[in-house]
Structures are given as C-alpha cells and as structure tokens.
Design an enzyme around this catalytic site. Sequence first.
Site, PDB file in Angstrom:
ATOM      1  N   ARG B   7      49.462  29.864  -2.900  1.00  0.00           N
ATOM      2  CA  ARG B   7      47.711  30.460  -2.916  1.00  0.00           C
ATOM      3  C   ARG B   7      47.365  32.255  -2.427  1.00  0.00           C
ATOM      4  NH1 ARG B   7      46.945  28.381   3.594  1.00  0.00           N
ATOM      5  NH2 ARG B   7      49.389  28.429   3.849  1.00  0.00           N
ATOM      6  N   SER B  34      42.516  29.630   4.419  1.00  0.00           N
ATOM      7  CA  SER B  34      43.827  29.017   4.071  1.00  0.00           C
ATOM      8  C   SER B  34      43.702  28.660   2.299  1.00  0.00           C
ATOM      9  CB  SER B  34      43.370  27.699   3.841  1.00  0.00           C
ATOM     10  OG  SER B  34      42.716  26.845   5.369  1.00  0.00           O
ATOM     11  N   GLU B  55      30.946  21.624  -1.846  1.00  0.00           N
ATOM     12  CA  GLU B  55      31.543  22.489  -3.029  1.00  0.00           C
ATOM     13  C   GLU B  55      30.834  22.053  -4.527  1.00  0.00           C
ATOM     14  OE1 GLU B  55      32.486  20.133  -0.073  1.00  0.00           O
ATOM     15  OE2 GLU B  55      34.753  21.638   1.096  1.00  0.00           O
ATOM     16  N   PHE B  80      39.231  18.630  -2.965  1.00  0.00           N
ATOM     17  CA  PHE B  80      37.658  18.228  -2.921  1.00  0.00           C
ATOM     18  C   PHE B  80      37.197  19.351  -4.757  1.00  0.00           C
ATOM     19  CE2 PHE B  80      38.249  19.631   1.668  1.00  0.00           C
ATOM     20  CZ  PHE B  80      38.584  18.631   2.163  1.00  0.00           C
ATOM     21  N   HIS B 106      46.266  23.855  -2.017  1.00  0.00           N
ATOM     22  CA  HIS B 106      46.627  22.808  -0.722  1.00  0.00           C
ATOM     23  C   HIS B 106      47.300  21.573  -2.401  1.00  0.00           C
ATOM     24  CE1 HIS B 106      45.981  25.450   2.051  1.00  0.00           C
ATOM     25  NE2 HIS B 106      46.306  24.665   3.200  1.00  0.00           N
ATOM     26  N   ASP B 114      48.792  16.681   7.207  1.00  0.00           N
ATOM     27  CA  ASP B 114      47.502  16.956   7.261  1.00  0.00           C
ATOM     28  C   ASP B 114      46.714  15.502   6.474  1.00  0.00           C
ATOM     29  OD1 ASP B 114      45.917  19.068   8.396  1.00  0.00           O
ATOM     30  OD2 ASP B 114      45.244  20.547   6.567  1.00  0.00           O
ATOM     31  N   ARG B 164      50.035  24.748  -0.468  1.00  0.00           N
ATOM     32  CA  ARG B 164      50.410  25.954   0.547  1.00  0.00           C
ATOM     33  C   ARG B 164      51.758  26.073   1.198  1.00  0.00           C
ATOM     34  NH1 ARG B 164      51.290  23.532   5.944  1.00  0.00           N
ATOM     35  NH2 ARG B 164      50.129  24.439   7.344  1.00  0.00           N
TER      36      ARG B 164
END
Lengths: 287, 311
Positions: B7, B34, B55, B80, B106, B114, B164
């Site tokens: 990322r 993020s 989104e 998403f 992610h 998470d 991530r």
Amino acid sequence: MKTETDQAERKLKKTACGIRRNIIKMLTESKSGHTGGSLSAVDILTSLYFYKMRYKPSEPYWTDRDRFVLSKGHAAPALYAVLSEAGYFPKEELATLRKLGSRLQGHPDRRKLPGVEASTGSLGQGISIACGIALCGKHIDKKSYRVYALLGDGENQEGEVWEAAMSAAHYHLDNLCAVLDYNGLQIDGKVLDVMNIDPISDKWRAFGWNVMEADGHSIGELTKVLDEAETVKGRPSIIIAKTIKGKGVSFMEGKVKYHGTAPTYEECEKGLCELDEYEKNINREGA
Amino acid sequence: MEAIATREACGLTLAKLGRVNKNIVVLDADLSESTKSIIFAKEFPERFFNYGIAEQNMMAQAAGIASCGKVVFAHTFAIFASGRAWEQVRNGITAGGFNVKIVGSHGGLSVGADGLSHQCIEDISLMRTIPGMVVIVPSDGIETEKVIEKAVEYTGPVYIRTSRAKSPVVNNKDYKFEIGKGNLLRDGTDVAIIACGIMVEPALNAAKALAGSGIRARVINIACIKPIDKEMIIKAARDTGAIITAEDHTVIGGLGSAVAEVLGEEYPVPLKRIGVLDRFGESGEPDELFKKNGLTTENIIEEAKRIIKRK
C-alpha cells in the site's frame, strides 16, 4: 417579443410531440421497454437538448460540450429518440431498440452509442457519474461546460443518490443541474405507498442544493428554471419537475402498468392518432 | 529496497508518477492515511478528492472523472472496493468502459487484529468475475511500483490489491511486470508453487527448504490473476507434473481457482490450493492467523511432499 418566445416554445412542443411518436413506435417494435417513464421525461429532455445544452453531434466527444447523464436509465427510449432528433444517428435506427447487435441497448450503453455519456440503468449511479464529470470540469480542468442529470423520483430511494448529493454540495458543483422527473409512480405502485420520498424539495435543500420546482410538461417553465439554474453560484441546482407518467397518450397517463410495458400495435395506432391530434392543436395555436 | 507494505509502495509510486503525468487523479473514501493515498494527496491536493465514507459514490464519480480523459485511482479498503461498491465498479466503471484503477488496500487475513469485517478474502474472486476487469496482486514494493506504472499506461479498468503488512522483497529490481504475464522466480522440475502477494515469500522459503530434501520446486509469482499467464502455468504443469497454489485469500475463486481453470481445461495435473478455506477470519496477529489457517512455509513444504506422491 412575446410572439417570438411563443413561436420558439411551439417549435419545442412540436419537437416533443415528434419524440413521443418515435418513443411509441420504437417501443411497439421492440415489444418491451419502459413507456411511462420515457414519456414523462420528454419535455424535460426536449428543453435540455433543443433549448439549453451545447453539443455537436458531428463531434460527440467535443471536450467543451455540455454533458447529460440519464440517471433513470430505463428511460433510454426517450434519450435515443432525442439523440436521433439531434442528429447523433439516423432515425431509422430507432427501430432496432433492444434487438441483438443494436447500439440502442435496453438501458444506455456508453461504449456502443456516441452521445451517451454513461452506462446507466442501475439506479443511483448516474447522478454520481454526473457529479464526477462536474467535479472534473470545475476543479481539475476549469472548463465552462455544464452537466445535467435526469433522476427518477423512485431513484431517490437509493442511498447513493444522497451520497452524491452531499458530495456535490461539498465540492460546490454549481456547474451541475439535476432534474427530478417526479411522476409519482414506480414499478410496485405509487412512490408514496412503496417508499415515500417526500418532502423531497426539503431533503435536497437540506443537502445544500438550490431547489427549484416546475411543471415538467411546461416547456416555458422548464426553459425558465434551466436558465435560472445557470445563475446560481456556489452550489448545485435541482429542478423538481412534476410530471405525468405516460404523458401524451391519454390511456397511458398515470398508469403503473405502463412503467415497464410496451404498447401493442393497436395501442400504438391509438397513441399516434392522439399525438397527431395534439400536434394539429399546436399548429392551430400558431396560426 | 527494504521490506515495505505494498500500500505504501503504491502511494509513493503514484506521487512519483503524478509529477510527470498531470492526468492522474486520486480519490479516497476517508482512509487516505491507511491506504497511503495521502502521499499523493499531500503533494497534489488539487488532484486529490476525498469522498468521505461513501465508497459507492466515489466509484461512480471515478467513472465520471475518467470520462473527461483522466487516469483515476480510487482507493479504499479491499472489502469496500470489491464488496460494498462492487456494482458501481461493474456497472458504473467497467460496463462504462472507463479508465479507472481501483486500489483495494488491506486485502487478506494479513490485516490482522481488526477481524473478519476488515479482512477481505474475497476481493480477487469478486473482481475476477467482472467482464474485462484486470486483477493484479503485487507481492512487494518493487512489483507494486511496476504494476502502478503499467496500470497508468494501460487504458481500462484495473483492480490492484495491496496489503497492510510489510512485504519482504521477492522480485529482482530489474523485473519487468507485464499484464497477463507471470514471473518465474526459481526453477525446478519436481513441483511448481504458484503464489501471489504476501504468499510469494513463504513459497520461496518452502522451495529452499525442499531443496534440502532433494525436491526441486519451481516458484512462480503470478501477480496478474486476470488475464492469467496460461502459458507459464501449462509449462509448469508439463515440466513438474504437480502444482500448488498459495494465496492470502479464500480458495474459492481466487488465484487457486484461476490456476485450476487453466489446468482443468488445458493440462490436468494434481493440484493443491493453499488459502483460506470456506470460513471467515478472526482477530489476531497476521502470523497467528496464517498459522491457524494453514498459510505458512511449513504448510507449503508439507503439501509439496504430499502432492509429489500423487503424480
């Protein structure tokens, strides 16, 4: 002066009448499609394409063109009839609606037909796409083109519409003007009964939009509010246009049945006769 | 180059490309810190737009911006991008033929603590089914840079999954990424391990360990899941006679399925898919989750030894 305006309005009315005739004919030929919501949008589309918008059918991707996005994609027959009237493609092609290999898909397909700005039909997305174009014109390319989007009333039930509304106000998209075709009917019945969207003007106002109301079948009112929208700075505009589903063909008017039903050959004949009569009246007014 | 999250490599590359290509526009939906799109946003605030937590609207707006000739990168978490906004990506972007690059960060179990709502293990499957969508899972910083460069050159929709967690370097720095091409990292004739993303390193480690047991394992990094490098897969099947796939993703519809489709139609050989089985993730450290779900070097070694016997 008034006579000139009247004459221009009469011309637009006649254009709208011709477009209605073509919608009826093409839907009869295709045997399926959305009649009611196509007819309710005709005067709005006529005002946009033959009064307000700047575009070049010979150069469909002209970068400075005003853009129109049909967010209520099921009204594709109305858009096709208007685009052919404007000269984007030959009128004979209208007979190919919904047929295999045709550029006139059941819902607009941007990749197939020049003049179609977005592939729509999935409700709620067209208004977002229109916002994206307006954002690019205003904030990235700094161009003066305007973006128009036609929303259905039932379409306001989609959450994405409000995401788009919020973002258009946030980014001050005053080059964007939406028109809401408020015919009060959706597939399952009255919008009021299926999922009430009212008070719709208050909702758009609360989202930061300049809200105007108009009779969606009055060319005079529509052209006036479209002009007015252009003078509003700092925020997007929406015209809540009160319309009648199936407008122009008496036995289709206000009938849920014609949301997604094509006319039979008999209905087509009857409808065309009514529209001929209507056009004669316009001519008489002008005489 | 040191270990870096893909990322972050994506954000750095976009900022670099943004200096020469003024057509690049970057979008995010309140996750720019993020997803690392913030790196571009800081340098080019006039070409960065935040859509807030919306989104679906962001994806459809990306289509609108792209219609004005821009190369649009729309960032959000993989779940998403591929899940919540799937239909906007399908109908708004891809069916519209728009030049939008969707970056789902992610991806996979490697998100960690998470938990299942944020561990997207279905994005490759979901994106792969959209007609005309290119699907890429870069494995390290070097590859991410090349992938983003290619995505900018290529006209059309592309889905890029980033992670991530930091990815160790697995590709040579002179490696040339091509859409539709795999990358042979290590030759071998006994078994072929085909991996993508964060699972390429364990695949290489397994091959090294297998060499100690006299097993010569071929390692192929397939970053471009769609279109997939059929030629390289068929050659691996022909040369080794047994294939293992490894991915930080469900085994249903991802890299393993894509390889299985090629083998099934073109050159059937024994195949074992390593990935998340038909279940959700849970909270935990990435290495704990990988261990619990059978996504480790040891698992690959074990399956390699087992599959050779099935030849």
